[in-house]
Design a protein around this motif. Structure first.
Motif, PDB file in Angstrom:
ATOM      1  N   THR A 178       1.102  -1.292  -0.035  1.00  0.00           N
ATOM      2  CA  THR A 178       0.281   0.058   0.058  1.00  0.00           C
ATOM      3  C   THR A 178       0.717   0.952   0.037  1.00  0.00           C
ATOM      4  N   ASN A 179       1.425   1.549   1.063  1.00  0.00           N
ATOM      5  CA  ASN A 179       3.152   2.734   0.731  1.00  0.00           C
ATOM      6  C   ASN A 179       3.642   3.220  -0.141  1.00  0.00           C
TER       7      ASN A 179
ATOM      8  N   VAL B 147       0.785   4.398  -2.861  1.00  0.00           N
ATOM      9  CA  VAL B 147       0.694   5.933  -2.581  1.00  0.00           C
ATOM     10  C   VAL B 147       1.466   6.865  -2.531  1.00  0.00           C
ATOM     11  N   ALA B 148       2.899   6.378  -2.368  1.00  0.00           N
ATOM     12  CA  ALA B 148       4.002   6.555  -3.422  1.00  0.00           C
ATOM     13  C   ALA B 148       4.106   7.619  -4.580  1.00  0.00           C
TER      14      ALA B 148
ATOM     15  N   ARG C  59      -4.074   5.572   1.945  1.00  0.00           N
ATOM     16  CA  ARG C  59      -3.333   6.093   3.539  1.00  0.00           C
ATOM     17  C   ARG C  59      -4.394   6.339   4.806  1.00  0.00           C
ATOM     18  N   ASP C  60      -5.181   6.743   4.557  1.00  0.00           N
ATOM     19  CA  ASP C  60      -5.679   6.294   5.717  1.00  0.00           C
ATOM     20  C   ASP C  60      -6.679   5.247   6.255  1.00  0.00           C
TER      21      ASP C  60
ATOM     22  N   HIS D 287      -5.430   2.504   5.109  1.00  0.00           N
ATOM     23  CA  HIS D 287      -4.074   1.804   5.536  1.00  0.00           C
ATOM     24  C   HIS D 287      -4.078   1.996   7.292  1.00  0.00           C
ATOM     25  N   ILE D 288      -3.796   2.976   7.508  1.00  0.00           N
ATOM     26  CA  ILE D 288      -3.452   3.161   8.965  1.00  0.00           C
ATOM     27  C   ILE D 288      -4.702   2.400   9.896  1.00  0.00           C
TER      28      ILE D 288
ATOM     29  N   ALA E 285      -4.641   8.589  -3.182  1.00  0.00           N
ATOM     30  CA  ALA E 285      -3.605   8.252  -2.034  1.00  0.00           C
ATOM     31  C   ALA E 285      -3.550   8.725  -0.944  1.00  0.00           C
ATOM     32  N   GLU E 286      -4.777   9.253  -0.820  1.00  0.00           N
ATOM     33  CA  GLU E 286      -5.158  10.086   1.102  1.00  0.00           C
ATOM     34  C   GLU E 286      -6.101   8.562   1.242  1.00  0.00           C
TER      35      GLU E 286
END
Length: 104
Positions: free
Chosen positions: A3-4, A7-8, A84-85, A87-88, A80-81
């Motif tokens: 996932t990271n 996002v990148a 990221r959210d 995934h957290i 991406a947002e």
């Protein structure tokens, strides 16, 4: 792909819309939609019908050859947002409960 990493790639592409084409934008956004859907399922998140934030990302992806690069930028960053959210949330084990709002 992690996932990271996704996002990148999305953020990098959003910052370089002048260097990529519609096919790449569509590919990135379609992949992001797939990952977002997976993470939502892992977090037990059911989107609210007619108010799903993925609609915008899917619209940009589907019309990538017809929308301006500014829309690519916003769609890529939005994806991406969301990733990221989500995934957290999934990694932290946070539980989310969506309670429908009753109309008065």
């Amino acid at each position: 792909m992690l996932t990271n990493d996704v996002v990148a790639r999305l953020v990098r592409a959003a910052n370089q819309t002048d260097k990529i084409g519609a096919i790449e934008v569509r590919r990135l956004l379609d992949h992001a939609v797939s990952k977002i859907t997976e993470l939502r399922q892992a977090a037990n998140i059911v989107p609210i019908k007619g108010r799903d934030a993925l609609i915008y990302i899917q619209t940009v992806a589907a019309g990538a050859d017809r929308v301006p690069a500014e829309e690519w930028h916003h769609g890529l960053l939005h994806a991406a947002e969301m990733l990221r959210d989500l995934h957290i949330v999934v990694e932290s084990g946070t539980r989310i409960q969506i309670v429908p709002h009753k109309e008065r």
